[in-house]
Design an enzyme around this catalytic site. Structure first.
Site, short mmCIF file in Angstrom:
data_model
loop_
_atom_site.label_atom_id
_atom_site.label_comp_id
_atom_site.label_asym_id
_atom_site.label_seq_id
_atom_site.Cartn_x
_atom_site.Cartn_y
_atom_site.Cartn_z
N ASP A 62 0.82 -1.22 0.00
CA ASP A 62 0.00 0.00 0.00
C ASP A 62 0.85 1.26 0.00
O ASP A 62 1.95 1.28 0.57
CB ASP A 62 -0.91 -0.03 1.24
N GLY A 63 0.29 2.32 -0.60
CA GLY A 63 0.94 3.63 -0.56
C GLY A 63 1.44 4.11 -1.92
O GLY A 63 2.08 5.16 -2.01
N ARG A 108 -12.10 2.18 -7.92
CA ARG A 108 -11.22 3.25 -8.42
C ARG A 108 -11.60 3.62 -9.86
O ARG A 108 -12.36 2.90 -10.50
CB ARG A 108 -9.78 2.78 -8.33
N ASN A 135 -11.02 -2.71 -4.81
CA ASN A 135 -10.25 -1.77 -5.63
C ASN A 135 -10.92 -1.46 -6.98
O ASN A 135 -10.52 -0.50 -7.67
CB ASN A 135 -8.81 -2.26 -5.85
C1 IPE Z 1 -5.36 -2.60 0.29
O1 IPE Z 1 -5.07 -1.27 0.10
C2 IPE Z 1 -5.35 -3.34 -1.02
C3 IPE Z 1 -4.06 -3.47 -1.68
C4 IPE Z 1 -2.92 -2.99 -1.26
C5 IPE Z 1 -4.07 -4.21 -2.91
P1 IPE Z 1 -6.20 -0.17 -0.11
O2 IPE Z 1 -5.51 1.11 -0.40
O3 IPE Z 1 -7.19 -0.63 -1.11
O4 IPE Z 1 -6.91 -0.14 1.31
P2 IPE Z 1 -7.75 0.99 2.04
O5 IPE Z 1 -8.77 1.47 1.06
O6 IPE Z 1 -6.79 2.08 2.40
O7 IPE Z 1 -8.31 0.34 3.24
C1 IPE Z 2 -1.75 0.16 -3.24
O1 IPE Z 2 -1.50 1.52 -3.29
C2 IPE Z 2 -2.02 -0.43 -4.60
C3 IPE Z 2 -3.40 -0.89 -4.79
C4 IPE Z 2 -4.34 -0.85 -3.91
C5 IPE Z 2 -3.71 -1.44 -6.09
P1 IPE Z 2 -2.67 2.58 -3.28
O2 IPE Z 2 -3.05 2.88 -4.70
O3 IPE Z 2 -3.79 2.17 -2.41
O4 IPE Z 2 -1.93 3.83 -2.67
P2 IPE Z 2 -2.54 4.91 -1.69
O5 IPE Z 2 -3.06 4.16 -0.49
O6 IPE Z 2 -3.63 5.62 -2.43
O7 IPE Z 2 -1.39 5.78 -1.36
MG MG Z 3 -4.12 2.43 -0.41
#
Ligand code: IPE
Ligand code: IPE
Ligand code: MG
Length: 239
Positions: free
Chosen positions: A20-21, A71, A68
């Protein structure tokens, strides 16, 4: 006298990571979110190799959740494109990297091309050191509901009785069938939640939450998480 390297602690056999991030990493740099996902894919390559070099047997990574899909279409398409590219390359390098793949999640919602790449990666038979479990369109609740449905159908068909639904029988119907539970679950990015990841399997996992964003996650961060894991006192309900 030559100084010897401090001895590294043995890693857990199964590490799970919520990658994540990526979006925040891109935002900090004024880049589109997809650039963050591309950097995240690089971090994954590096960490998978590092896990192999440490002797980790199973690495489970959360790449795309059942949630996801909320998005933007552009972001989802960008992630799917990166996954396709990654798997095409990984298929070429599986033997050299001594890695095998399994996919946790409902793949039927993915494009036929991506489903085909997953099937090819899963069916390749070769010697390997590390098994990567890629969670794609994965949700812990979805996984549990599917297992319950399959077991209920067996009971309805008279193939087993309700009392034969044990924890072991249930585990056999999860995507993770045959894989030991992760000892360590790591979530970078500063969020302190599980976000529907490995709900059943993480019942007694140690959680390490870290402030680094996934694209910046380095082998040193993994070392730090493993050191933290070794400082924990795992009791499993005992004393
Ligand atoms: C969890 O991260 C899913 C993945 C890293 C694939 P998210 O970014 O989707 O989680 P939330 O929305 O912050 O809980
Ligand atoms: C994790 O990173 C990747 C996926 C969930 C596919 P994010 O896209 O959730 O990154 P943040 O949380 O918005 O920074
Ligand atoms: Mg995230």
């Amino acid at each position: 006298m030559a100084l010897t390297e401090p001895q590294k602690l043995a890693p857990p056999q199964h590490i799970a990571i919520i990658m994540d991030g990526n979006g925040r990493w891109a935002k900090q740099r004024g880049l589109p979110r997809t650039a963050g996902h591309a950097a995240g894919a690089e971090a994954f390559r590096k960490i998978a190799n590092y896990c192999r070099s440490l002797g980790v047997k199973y690495l489970t990574v959360y790449a795309f959740s059942t949630e996801n899909w909320k998005r933007s279409a552009d972001e989802v398409a960008g992630i799917m494109k990166l996954l396709r590219r990654y798997l095409e390359e990984a298929l070429q390098d599986m033997e050299k990297n001594r890695v095998c793949f399994r996919f946790f999640g409902d793949l039927t919602r993915l494009s036929p091309e991506l489903q085909e790449l997953c099937a090819q990666a899963e069916s390749a038979s070769m010697d390997y050191d590390v098994q990567v479990n890629f969670c794609l369109n994965y949700g812990g609740r979805d996984e549990i509901v599917r297992a319950a449905r399959a077991l209920a159908a067996e009971v309805a068909e008279g193939k087993r009785s309700a009392d034969e639904i044990t924890e072991d029988a249930f585990s056999d119907y999860l995507y993770s069938a045959g894989v030991p539970d992760p000892e360590l679950v790591i979530r970078p990015s500063g969020e302190l939640r599980i976000s529907n990841f490995l709900l059943w399997q993480s019942a007694y996992s140690e959680f390490v939450f870290m402030n680094v964003l996934w694209p910046d996650f380095s082998p040193q961060d993994l070392d730090a998480a493993i050191e933290e894991y070794h400082r924990r006192n795992r009791r499993f309900g005992g004393t």
